[in-house]
Scaffold this active site. Structure first.
Site, PDB file in Angstrom:
ATOM      1  CE  LYS A 179      34.291  41.736  48.827  1.00 41.32           C
ATOM      2  NZ  LYS A 179      35.522  42.629  47.674  1.00 41.32           N
ATOM      3  N   GLY A 212      38.263  39.449  47.089  1.00 39.52           N
ATOM      4  CA  GLY A 212      38.008  38.847  47.734  1.00 39.52           C
ATOM      5  C   GLY A 212      38.603  37.652  48.811  1.00 39.52           C
ATOM      6  CB  SER A 213      41.586  36.182  47.345  1.00 42.44           C
ATOM      7  OG  SER A 213      42.632  37.481  46.758  1.00 42.44           O
ATOM      8  N   GLY A 216      37.395  39.534  51.957  1.00 43.84           N
ATOM      9  CA  GLY A 216      36.251  38.728  51.578  1.00 43.84           C
ATOM     10  C   GLY A 216      36.404  36.950  53.141  1.00 43.84           C
ATOM     11  CD  GLU A 254      19.164  35.617  48.834  1.00 43.95           C
ATOM     12  OE1 GLU A 254      19.081  35.028  47.464  1.00 43.95           O
ATOM     13  OE2 GLU A 254      18.893  34.930  49.406  1.00 43.95           O
ATOM     14  CB  CYS A 288      20.851  37.125  40.817  1.00 38.90           C
ATOM     15  SG  CYS A 288      19.280  37.962  41.930  1.00 38.90           S
TER      16      CYS A 288
HETATM   17  P1  NDP Z   1      31.815  37.083  43.018  1.00 34.62           P
HETATM   18  O1  NDP Z   1      31.131  36.045  43.531  1.00 34.62           O
HETATM   19  O2  NDP Z   1      32.117  37.186  41.765  1.00 34.62           O
HETATM   20  O3  NDP Z   1      31.785  38.637  44.082  1.00 34.62           O
HETATM   21  C1  NDP Z   1      30.428  38.557  44.988  1.00 34.62           C
HETATM   22  C2  NDP Z   1      31.152  39.036  46.154  1.00 34.62           C
HETATM   23  O4  NDP Z   1      31.936  38.247  46.785  1.00 34.62           O
HETATM   24  C3  NDP Z   1      31.948  40.497  46.190  1.00 34.62           C
HETATM   25  O5  NDP Z   1      32.307  41.413  46.770  1.00 34.62           O
HETATM   26  C4  NDP Z   1      33.665  39.594  45.627  1.00 34.62           C
HETATM   27  O6  NDP Z   1      34.704  40.542  45.888  1.00 34.62           O
HETATM   28  C5  NDP Z   1      33.357  38.762  46.963  1.00 34.62           C
HETATM   29  N1  NDP Z   1      34.725  38.060  46.713  1.00 34.62           N
HETATM   30  C6  NDP Z   1      34.738  36.652  45.869  1.00 34.62           C
HETATM   31  N2  NDP Z   1      35.948  36.120  46.112  1.00 34.62           N
HETATM   32  C7  NDP Z   1      36.164  36.004  47.188  1.00 34.62           C
HETATM   33  C8  NDP Z   1      36.276  34.683  48.357  1.00 34.62           C
HETATM   34  N3  NDP Z   1      37.435  34.492  47.841  1.00 34.62           N
HETATM   35  N4  NDP Z   1      35.778  34.877  49.699  1.00 34.62           N
HETATM   36  C9  NDP Z   1      35.124  35.756  50.152  1.00 34.62           C
HETATM   37  N5  NDP Z   1      34.168  37.132  49.096  1.00 34.62           N
HETATM   38  C10 NDP Z   1      34.746  36.979  48.086  1.00 34.62           C
HETATM   39  O7  NDP Z   1      30.669  38.303  41.935  1.00 34.62           O
HETATM   40  P2  NDP Z   1      29.317  39.198  41.773  1.00 34.62           P
HETATM   41  O8  NDP Z   1      30.425  40.796  42.401  1.00 34.62           O
HETATM   42  O9  NDP Z   1      30.532  39.407  40.115  1.00 34.62           O
HETATM   43  O10 NDP Z   1      28.134  39.385  41.510  1.00 34.62           O
HETATM   44  C11 NDP Z   1      27.649  38.413  39.837  1.00 34.62           C
HETATM   45  C12 NDP Z   1      26.758  37.770  40.381  1.00 34.62           C
HETATM   46  O11 NDP Z   1      26.175  37.493  41.814  1.00 34.62           O
HETATM   47  C13 NDP Z   1      26.126  36.938  40.007  1.00 34.62           C
HETATM   48  O12 NDP Z   1      26.060  35.355  39.718  1.00 34.62           O
HETATM   49  C14 NDP Z   1      24.589  36.591  40.195  1.00 34.62           C
HETATM   50  O13 NDP Z   1      24.065  35.931  40.138  1.00 34.62           O
HETATM   51  C15 NDP Z   1      25.316  36.591  41.541  1.00 34.62           C
HETATM   52  N6  NDP Z   1      23.746  37.275  42.365  1.00 34.62           N
HETATM   53  C16 NDP Z   1      22.879  37.086  43.526  1.00 34.62           C
HETATM   54  C17 NDP Z   1      21.692  37.421  44.102  1.00 34.62           C
HETATM   55  C18 NDP Z   1      21.136  36.917  44.111  1.00 34.62           C
HETATM   56  O14 NDP Z   1      19.956  37.322  45.035  1.00 34.62           O
HETATM   57  N7  NDP Z   1      20.415  35.387  44.067  1.00 34.62           N
HETATM   58  C19 NDP Z   1      22.066  39.022  43.269  1.00 34.62           C
HETATM   59  C20 NDP Z   1      22.750  39.863  42.354  1.00 34.62           C
HETATM   60  C21 NDP Z   1      24.106  38.842  42.323  1.00 34.62           C
HETATM   61  P3  NDP Z   1      35.750  41.066  44.561  1.00 34.62           P
HETATM   62  O15 NDP Z   1      34.835  41.613  44.002  1.00 34.62           O
HETATM   63  O16 NDP Z   1      36.658  42.022  45.154  1.00 34.62           O
HETATM   64  O17 NDP Z   1      36.052  39.429  44.114  1.00 34.62           O
END
Ligand code: NDP
Length: 496
Positions: A179, A212-213, A216, A254, A288
């Protein structure tokens, strides 16, 4: 770059090996450099996810998990070749989707090709263990595929984070449900096209852009899913961990970061300056591992900051297709609003803006989602801007007096993803690196990566590690076998 938007994926999604219009809500992908439309993707519905899971289970059971290592590796090599042959197109698609520079998205696409190649090689060279004999048995520790794995990825580096999950999970013999984030739905779909062309058996990979909601959540809570690999924000990650706990399902997380970079007075200051600039302002800070808290030894603080501010103001903020650009637009207007709110909070907490702190203005800039690289000094350690992840081009800076103090300041945060140490004194660098709670330490460099080197965080930056040889086994269950060598009935049964 000789592409136009015709090469963008069509807007169909990939459900169990079939291209179709998703039955969920539309996802609108726009180009952050000018807000023009990329594609409207017909997102996955709950019904589509259910169908993808059914097909994944059938495809995985049909032999992929049992296939010989070299057979699975051959498919992964073909996917790697497919990515390598399409680097320019993937790079174009990802730049359109995220606004990142072509230079960066090209490097990410190349790294994704390397990731598939690496896990094909790991698979072919992985050994299983016969454990030390302590009785009349031959004891073996073998690995088996989990079955169905969900990969949930963020928007900032989709092709790289998708590959980091899909490659080891497929190599390990699983089917994968990917996803992508709603702000970057297109690159994952291109990966599906390449995997299909490479002959990956139908159903083993689904790519399901969608909310995501809904999508995901289902990919975590569905009983058929045996493992989730998640990269994203800490609050979503925590929610996933809670749901996984209900099922007693393994997850790797991550998550976010607020990583410290430490510059000692004895550092090579050119190395340090370049490391600090690259660490926070490349990818427009949407990383990140961004080095977003800078600690500089007091005796060089003013001098170093003077150079840093000048170098920051000289960074080229521009269009992502322009090869000279160093700082491209942010991914989305909503994200820029969040970055601006962070900077405003820093000013309200007494911070002094030394560079940036505003949108650039003018024709190019007014069309896109630009924000200037920003440095804020003079904040208390308790300030919101110092404690929380901005995920944008904003650096907070502080002086320090000695090693003890900087270790305390560096650790004074709930994240623990990475840290940078600049000094010519290697024992000191190692000492400080050991004492800072983080998953990665860069010494006299920053933001370097290798697929052979495990990656992950501590504290609220995550659980588990990706990459490296053990990255394959993370997607497998370990099973122990005891094979009797004695040939005598167990004495407890008293039948002999
Ligand atoms: P989010 O946590 O908002 O979203 C990440 C993914 O999770 C998206 O595909 C999102 O879908 C999905 N998602 C949202 N809600 C749910 C849910 N309830 N259940 C399952 N999946 C869900 O992060 P961002 O996309 O905004 O990315 C930024 C973040 O990612 C930053 O905090 C960054 O630090 C972190 N990151 C960490 C890395 C690491 O390796 N440690 C590397 C890169 C980024 P949707 O987009 O549809 O909401």
């Amino acid at each position: 770059m000789g592409f136009d938007t015709d090469v963008l994926p069509s807007g169909e999604i990939f459900v169990g090996g079939e291209w179709m219009r998703g039955r969920g809500a539309d996802i609108i992908s726009t180009f952050p450099a000018d807000r023009s439309l990329n594609r409207v993707v017909a997102g996955a519905s709950a019904e589509d996810v259910e169908s993808a899971i059914d097909r994944a289970a059938t495809a995985q059971a049909a032999g992929w998990g049992e296939a010989k290592a070299q057979e699975r590796a051959a498919v992964l090599h073909r996917i790697s070749d497919g990515i390598a042959a399409a680097v320019d197109r993937i790079s174009f698609i990802q730049t359109r989707d995220t606004g990142k520079t072509l230079t960066e998205t090209r490097a990410l696409a190349m790294s994704a090709a390397g990731t598939f190649r690496y896990f094909a090689s790991v698979l072919e060279t992985a050994d299983e263990d016969a454990t030390v004999r302590r009785a009349d048995t031959l004891t073996l520790s073998l690995h088996e595929p989990i079955g169905l794995v969900s990969a949930i990825t963020p928007w900032n580096s989709p092709i790289a984070s998708d590959a980091q999950k899909v490659a080891p999970a497929l190599a390990a013999g699983n089917a994968v449900l990917l996803k992508p984030a709603s702000w970057s739905p297109l690159v994952g779909l291109e990966l599906a096209r390449i995997a299909e062309a490479a002959g990956l058996p139908k159903g083993l990979l689904s790519v399901l852009p969608g909310a995501g909601s809904i999508v995901g959540e289902m990919l975590v809570t569905h009983p058929a899913i045996g493992r989730v690999s998640f990269t994203g924000g800490t609050s979503v990650g925590r929610g996933i961990a809670r749901k996984a706990a209900e099922k007693l399902m393994p997850v790797s997380l991550e998550l976010g970061g607020k990583s410290p970079t430490i510059v000692f007075a004895d550092a090579d200051l050119d190395l340090a300056l370049a490391g600090v600039l690259f660490g926070i302002f490349s990818s427009t800070g949407q990383s990140c591992i961004a080095g977003s808290r800078l600690y500089v030894e007091r005796s060089i603080y003013e001098r170093f900051l003077d150079r840093l501010v000048k170098a920051t103001e000289a960074l080229v903020v521009g269009h992502p297709f322009d090869a000279a650009t160093q700082v491209a637009p942010l991914v989305h207007d909503d994200h820029r609003a969040s970055v601006e709110a962070f900077v405003a909070s820093g000013i309200a907490d007494g911070g002094e803006v030394l560079a940036g702190g505003a949108r650039p203005t003018g024709n190019l800039y007014d069309r896109g989602v630009y924000y200037l690289p920003t440095i804020v000094a003079g904040l208390p350690a308790s300030a919101h801007l110092v404690r929380e992840e901005v995920f944008g081009p904003v650096l907070t800076v502080f002086p320090f007096d000695d090693e003890e103090e900087v270790v305390r300041l560096g650790n004074d945060n709930h994240y623990g993803l990475a840290c940078g140490v600049f000094t010519r004194d290697t024992p000191k660098a190692m000492r400080v690196g050991r004492r800072i709670a983080s998953g990665t330490v860069w010494i006299n460099t920053y933001k370097q990566f290798s697929i052979s080197t495990p990656f992950g965080g501590v504290k609220e930056s995550g659980v588990g590690r990706e990459k490296g040889r053990n990255g394959l086994f993370a997607y497998m269950n370990q099973k122990s076998y005891y094979l009797d060598l004695g040939g005598r009935p167990h004495p407890w049964a008293r039948i002999g």
